[in-house]
Design an enzyme around this catalytic site. Structure first.
Site, short mmCIF file in Angstrom:
data_model
loop_
_atom_site.label_atom_id
_atom_site.label_comp_id
_atom_site.label_asym_id
_atom_site.label_seq_id
_atom_site.Cartn_x
_atom_site.Cartn_y
_atom_site.Cartn_z
N VAL A 80 0.84 -1.20 0.00
CA VAL A 80 0.00 0.00 0.00
C VAL A 80 0.88 1.25 0.00
O VAL A 80 1.73 1.42 0.87
CB VAL A 80 -0.95 0.00 1.22
CG1 VAL A 80 -1.85 1.24 1.18
CG2 VAL A 80 -1.77 -1.28 1.23
N LYS A 81 0.66 2.08 -1.00
CA LYS A 81 1.41 3.33 -1.08
C LYS A 81 0.74 4.35 -0.18
O LYS A 81 -0.47 4.61 -0.28
CB LYS A 81 1.37 3.86 -2.51
CG LYS A 81 2.67 3.71 -3.24
CD LYS A 81 2.56 4.43 -4.56
CE LYS A 81 3.89 4.47 -5.24
NZ LYS A 81 3.79 5.19 -6.51
#
Ligand code: E4P
Length: 212
Positions: A80-81
């Site tokens: 997850v960015k």
């Protein structure tokens, strides 16, 4: 050094699947693909068996964490960015504690990279090209971050991002960046040298003449 592709274009991802070990996307790249976010991310996961970054877009830590839980449930390889904000760092810690992999993005300074590592980020993405664009030295930042990380055992990997040319890739390798995430246009440039083309052509011509 590992190579990732910085793209949501699945035909480019298929083209380079044999050489890349991950993919990074961002909301702009998803928009450019013209496809549904979940559908394109799932297709990327089916092409490349490695970290696939998908960006959270909530602005508060709890919202980002909820999104992270959702995104990471789509596929085991989803990273997850999380944007490099104070809320983002809180979310990074929540994710680390929950065993969710994160890529803290939009890193433009060494203190930001230090905070992300201390919060337990799996990856940090310093954006070299965007620093160069405003007259700063993106490569110097990558060297600074890899230098700092070498002093400790953070376990955070450096993804050199916003790569604009092959020199960026080579200099990031010299700096010890773990990964370079490369747009398809620059990936294509990595293969080319005019003397290789000239040499291949000459060998083929000589081979034809040798058979006569
Ligand atoms: C990284 O993960 C980003 O998607 C990307 O490298 C941004 O690059 P840009 O500055 O070319 O948009």
């Amino acid at each position: 050094m590992k190579l990732f592709l910085d793209s949501a274009d699945t035909s480019a991802i298929k083209q380079y699947a044999h050489i890349i070990s991950g993919v990074t996307t961002n909301p702009t790249l998803i928009m450019k693909s013209g496809r549904d976010f979940r559908e394109v991310v799932n297709e990327i996961c089916s092409i490349v068996d490695g970290p696939i970054s998908a960006e959270a877009t909530a602005e508060d830590a709890d919202g980002m964490f909820k999104e992270a839980q959702e995104l990471s449930s789509w596929h085991k390889n989803i990273t997850v960015k999380i944007p490099m904000t104070e809320e983002g760092i809180k979310a990074t810690r929540l994710c680390a504690d929950a065993g969710i992999k994160t890529n803290v993005t939009l890193i433009f300074s060494a203190p930001q990279a230090l905070l992300a590592a201390v919060a337990g980020a799996s990856f940090v993405s310093p954006f070299l090209g965007r620093l160069d664009d405003i007259g700063e030295d993106g490569l110097a930042l990558v060297r600074e971050i890899t230098g700092i990380y070498k002093n400790y055992s953070f376990g955070t990997e450096v993804i050199a991002a916003s790569i604009r040319n092959p020199v960026h890739v080579v200099e990031c390798a010299k700096a010890g960046a773990h990964i370079a995430t490369i747009p398809p246009k620059v990936m294509a440039q990595l293969y080319n040298h005019p003397l290789t083309d000239k040499g291949v052509k000459a060998f083929l011509t000589d081979w034809e003449n040798a058979k006569k």
